[in-house]
Design a protein around this motif. Sequence first.
Motif, PDB file in Angstrom:
ATOM      1  N   GLY A  81      30.431  37.939  35.107  1.00 31.10           N
ATOM      2  CA  GLY A  81      31.453  38.927  34.792  1.00 31.10           C
ATOM      3  C   GLY A  81      30.887  40.252  34.355  1.00 31.10           C
ATOM      4  O   GLY A  81      29.673  40.406  34.174  1.00 31.10           O
ATOM      5  N   ARG A  82      31.784  41.232  34.195  1.00 33.12           N
ATOM      6  CA  ARG A  82      31.373  42.564  33.767  1.00 33.12           C
ATOM      7  C   ARG A  82      31.181  42.647  32.263  1.00 33.12           C
ATOM      8  O   ARG A  82      30.577  43.585  31.741  1.00 33.12           O
ATOM      9  CB  ARG A  82      32.429  43.584  34.211  1.00 33.12           C
ATOM     10  CG  ARG A  82      31.938  45.032  34.163  1.00 33.12           C
ATOM     11  CD  ARG A  82      32.941  46.019  34.723  1.00 33.12           C
ATOM     12  NE  ARG A  82      34.109  46.160  33.866  1.00 33.12           N
ATOM     13  CZ  ARG A  82      35.349  45.783  34.184  1.00 33.12           C
ATOM     14  NH1 ARG A  82      35.574  45.216  35.354  1.00 33.12           N
ATOM     15  NH2 ARG A  82      36.357  45.964  33.346  1.00 33.12           N
ATOM     16  N   ASP A 115      36.313  30.736  41.257  1.00 34.67           N
ATOM     17  CA  ASP A 115      36.823  32.067  40.934  1.00 34.67           C
ATOM     18  C   ASP A 115      37.769  31.977  39.740  1.00 34.67           C
ATOM     19  O   ASP A 115      38.583  31.051  39.648  1.00 34.67           O
ATOM     20  CB  ASP A 115      37.556  32.658  42.137  1.00 34.67           C
ATOM     21  CG  ASP A 115      37.951  34.106  41.909  1.00 34.67           C
ATOM     22  OD1 ASP A 115      37.081  34.976  42.017  1.00 34.67           O
ATOM     23  OD2 ASP A 115      39.137  34.346  41.593  1.00 34.67           O
ATOM     24  N   HIS A 130      34.729  36.989  35.890  1.00 34.97           N
ATOM     25  CA  HIS A 130      34.983  37.002  37.335  1.00 34.97           C
ATOM     26  C   HIS A 130      34.941  35.607  37.952  1.00 34.97           C
ATOM     27  O   HIS A 130      35.832  35.226  38.715  1.00 34.97           O
ATOM     28  CB  HIS A 130      33.948  37.899  38.025  1.00 34.97           C
ATOM     29  CG  HIS A 130      34.300  38.243  39.439  1.00 34.97           C
ATOM     30  ND1 HIS A 130      34.840  39.457  39.789  1.00 34.97           N
ATOM     31  CD2 HIS A 130      34.228  37.526  40.587  1.00 34.97           C
ATOM     32  CE1 HIS A 130      35.070  39.476  41.090  1.00 34.97           C
ATOM     33  NE2 HIS A 130      34.697  38.312  41.611  1.00 34.97           N
ATOM     34  N   PHE A 152      30.488  38.350  44.666  1.00 36.49           N
ATOM     35  CA  PHE A 152      31.447  38.563  43.586  1.00 36.49           C
ATOM     36  C   PHE A 152      31.938  40.006  43.708  1.00 36.49           C
ATOM     37  O   PHE A 152      31.161  40.955  43.487  1.00 36.49           O
ATOM     38  CB  PHE A 152      30.799  38.332  42.227  1.00 36.49           C
ATOM     39  CG  PHE A 152      30.095  36.998  42.109  1.00 36.49           C
ATOM     40  CD1 PHE A 152      30.817  35.820  41.926  1.00 36.49           C
ATOM     41  CD2 PHE A 152      28.716  36.917  42.198  1.00 36.49           C
ATOM     42  CE1 PHE A 152      30.164  34.597  41.816  1.00 36.49           C
ATOM     43  CE2 PHE A 152      28.063  35.708  42.097  1.00 36.49           C
ATOM     44  CZ  PHE A 152      28.785  34.531  41.912  1.00 36.49           C
ATOM     45  N   GLY A 153      33.213  40.181  44.060  1.00 35.27           N
ATOM     46  CA  GLY A 153      33.679  41.537  44.347  1.00 35.27           C
ATOM     47  C   GLY A 153      32.955  42.058  45.568  1.00 35.27           C
ATOM     48  O   GLY A 153      33.145  41.570  46.673  1.00 35.27           O
ATOM     49  N   SER A 184      39.886  36.546  39.607  1.00 34.07           N
ATOM     50  CA  SER A 184      39.350  37.907  39.594  1.00 34.07           C
ATOM     51  C   SER A 184      40.191  38.825  40.468  1.00 34.07           C
ATOM     52  O   SER A 184      40.895  38.378  41.382  1.00 34.07           O
ATOM     53  CB  SER A 184      37.905  37.902  40.104  1.00 34.07           C
ATOM     54  OG  SER A 184      37.864  37.501  41.462  1.00 34.07           O
ATOM     55  N   SER A 185      40.116  40.117  40.192  1.00 36.72           N
ATOM     56  CA  SER A 185      40.905  41.094  40.947  1.00 36.72           C
ATOM     57  C   SER A 185      40.410  41.252  42.375  1.00 36.72           C
ATOM     58  O   SER A 185      41.219  41.419  43.304  1.00 36.72           O
ATOM     59  CB  SER A 185      40.858  42.455  40.237  1.00 36.72           C
ATOM     60  OG  SER A 185      41.401  42.365  38.939  1.00 36.72           O
ATOM     61  N   ASN A 186      39.113  41.192  42.578  1.00 34.23           N
ATOM     62  CA  ASN A 186      38.537  41.484  43.894  1.00 34.23           C
ATOM     63  C   ASN A 186      37.950  40.274  44.588  1.00 34.23           C
ATOM     64  O   ASN A 186      37.351  40.398  45.651  1.00 34.23           O
ATOM     65  CB  ASN A 186      37.477  42.582  43.766  1.00 34.23           C
ATOM     66  CG  ASN A 186      38.087  43.900  43.321  1.00 34.23           C
ATOM     67  OD1 ASN A 186      38.867  44.509  44.052  1.00 34.23           O
ATOM     68  ND2 ASN A 186      37.757  44.330  42.115  1.00 34.23           N
ATOM     69  N   ILE A 218      33.745  44.071  39.731  1.00 32.64           N
ATOM     70  CA  ILE A 218      33.573  42.815  39.000  1.00 32.64           C
ATOM     71  C   ILE A 218      34.553  42.778  37.837  1.00 32.64           C
ATOM     72  O   ILE A 218      34.654  43.739  37.067  1.00 32.64           O
ATOM     73  CB  ILE A 218      32.132  42.671  38.485  1.00 32.64           C
ATOM     74  CG1 ILE A 218      31.137  42.772  39.642  1.00 32.64           C
ATOM     75  CG2 ILE A 218      31.955  41.357  37.735  1.00 32.64           C
ATOM     76  CD1 ILE A 218      31.251  41.680  40.657  1.00 32.64           C
ATOM     77  N   SER A 219      35.303  41.670  37.707  1.00 31.29           N
ATOM     78  CA  SER A 219      36.201  41.497  36.565  1.00 31.29           C
ATOM     79  C   SER A 219      35.398  41.110  35.331  1.00 31.29           C
ATOM     80  O   SER A 219      34.230  40.674  35.440  1.00 31.29           O
ATOM     81  CB  SER A 219      37.236  40.405  36.869  1.00 31.29           C
ATOM     82  OG  SER A 219      38.042  40.760  37.983  1.00 31.29           O
ATOM     83  N   THR A 270      36.106  36.207  45.050  1.00 35.61           N
ATOM     84  CA  THR A 270      34.775  35.626  45.228  1.00 35.61           C
ATOM     85  C   THR A 270      34.687  35.099  46.650  1.00 35.61           C
ATOM     86  O   THR A 270      35.636  34.486  47.158  1.00 35.61           O
ATOM     87  CB  THR A 270      34.550  34.488  44.215  1.00 35.61           C
ATOM     88  OG1 THR A 270      34.683  35.011  42.892  1.00 35.61           O
ATOM     89  CG2 THR A 270      33.165  33.880  44.372  1.00 35.61           C
TER      90      THR A 270
END
Length: 523
Positions: free
Chosen positions: A25-26, A57, A43, A84-85, A60-62, A39-40, A64
């Motif tokens: 994750g971020r 996953d 994530h 990831f993203g 996450s917004s974007n 990256i969430s 995996t």
Amino acid sequence: MPLRLLNTSSEQAFDLPTGGTLVVGRSPASDIPLVDPTISRRHAEIRCEPDVVHVRDLASSNGTFVNGTRVDDATVREGDVVTFGTVGFRLARGPADSLLATADATIHQQRSREDPSPLIATVFGRPLASMDQTAESESTPPSTERKLALLLDVSKGLSRAIGVDALLDAIAGFTFRTMDVDRVAIELLDERGEHTLTVARDRHGSLEGRTVPKSIARTVVRDKVAVLTHNAPEDERFGGQSIVMQSVRSAMCAPLIGTDDRVLGLLYVDNLTATQRFGDEDLEFLLAFSNIAAVAIENGVLAERSRREATVRSNFERFFAPRLAATIAGSSGDVAPGGEKREVAVLFGDIRGFTALSESMPPGEVASILSEYFREMVDVVFRHHGTLDKFIGDAVMAQWGAPIGAPDDADRAMAAALDMIREMRLLNERWRAAGRPSLQIGIGLSFGESFAGFIGSERRLEYTVIGDTVNVASRLCARARGGEILLTEPMRRALSHPPALVERGTMELRGKAQPVPVYSVMP
């Protein structure tokens, strides 16, 4: 060998311990922190087995992806690509130097130039020119021999760089060639001690937005030591969000110290993939390398300053006395439009009746007479440390007091006026002997506040003084007889040792509402 996630676009890598569950994750608190806008904060989750990795996953917004297909849960095998993203990693096997190991996490080393060390003693105990001989010595260990040879190459290479920017790029390039690092950054200190990030690169090019972790930079600059941290996020001495956010693991940093023991900046290197990448010998080598780089930077800055001053001085010496031009060239301020109010003594000197005389002379003869006249008059101005403002036809305008003033500016201007009259007499003697006509000049002097500065555009600037003081000097010059010096009451009061003066009463001058008291000098 354990499984690892290898970044597909950089040298970033993460070891995956068997049986562990890791969060990607971020967030700086993530087990695998990835600083990327796609990256969430939380994530995905990774669970590791001996031969495969399970990826889940975490909404996450974007998304995996495994081999390009978006997944919620998937099994990743060696050779597969998990993304990831937009940040992709290939699953592979690598050496067991886990980023997540906590053993020795807070160990760090530091070393100064004064620490006893065979390599540093060799580098700083004798000239670099003798390193090639040292490297050939049978008693020198092979590793030290190789490092000395590298340092000699660095010294030779940096000496060929032209300009500070090119020099810093060369230092970064040599760092990648001689050391096993992922990123290099160079910060220089300005005159106020503020850090300026000058170079930030990985092996693929420039890194935007990357900075040297402040906690490390402060220690290096304050204590003048090179430091090594085996696991920067866990190192108690270098705790800081910037370290975690930039995924710093192993890191080294050394000060760039000039010949006067002043810190010029710092050289920073780090590694994104392993906690035990650097050792004491690496730190020792970085310190030796950084001191060679510091000398090169210091010499480069001095060379640039000398070139700038030479260029500026060559331009200014056309208008300023040589000593004044050197002072201006050595100042730190840039030449730019603008100026300030200053008290100045202004001189105008003009040839009487030259326009009518020149109509009866060939153009070449007119140019020759004017060139000789101007040369003598300018020499007089410079001899009395004045500033040549401009030529206006056959008139000379000079001033004392800008850009650098002195208590005796008025006295210098008067002395220059008297010398001009005397030089004109000598010129006339030579011209009469050569069959040329004799000429006379009239001079006007005034003293007072004027605007002084660079006037014009960025493409063409002219240093000048403007204002009522200038106008009055010009008007007096026009009213002076041949061989006469006219001056104002403020000019007379400003003189410490005035010559014999004759009151000329008051004169009405264009632009002045009231008549102006005037004095005359007849040398």
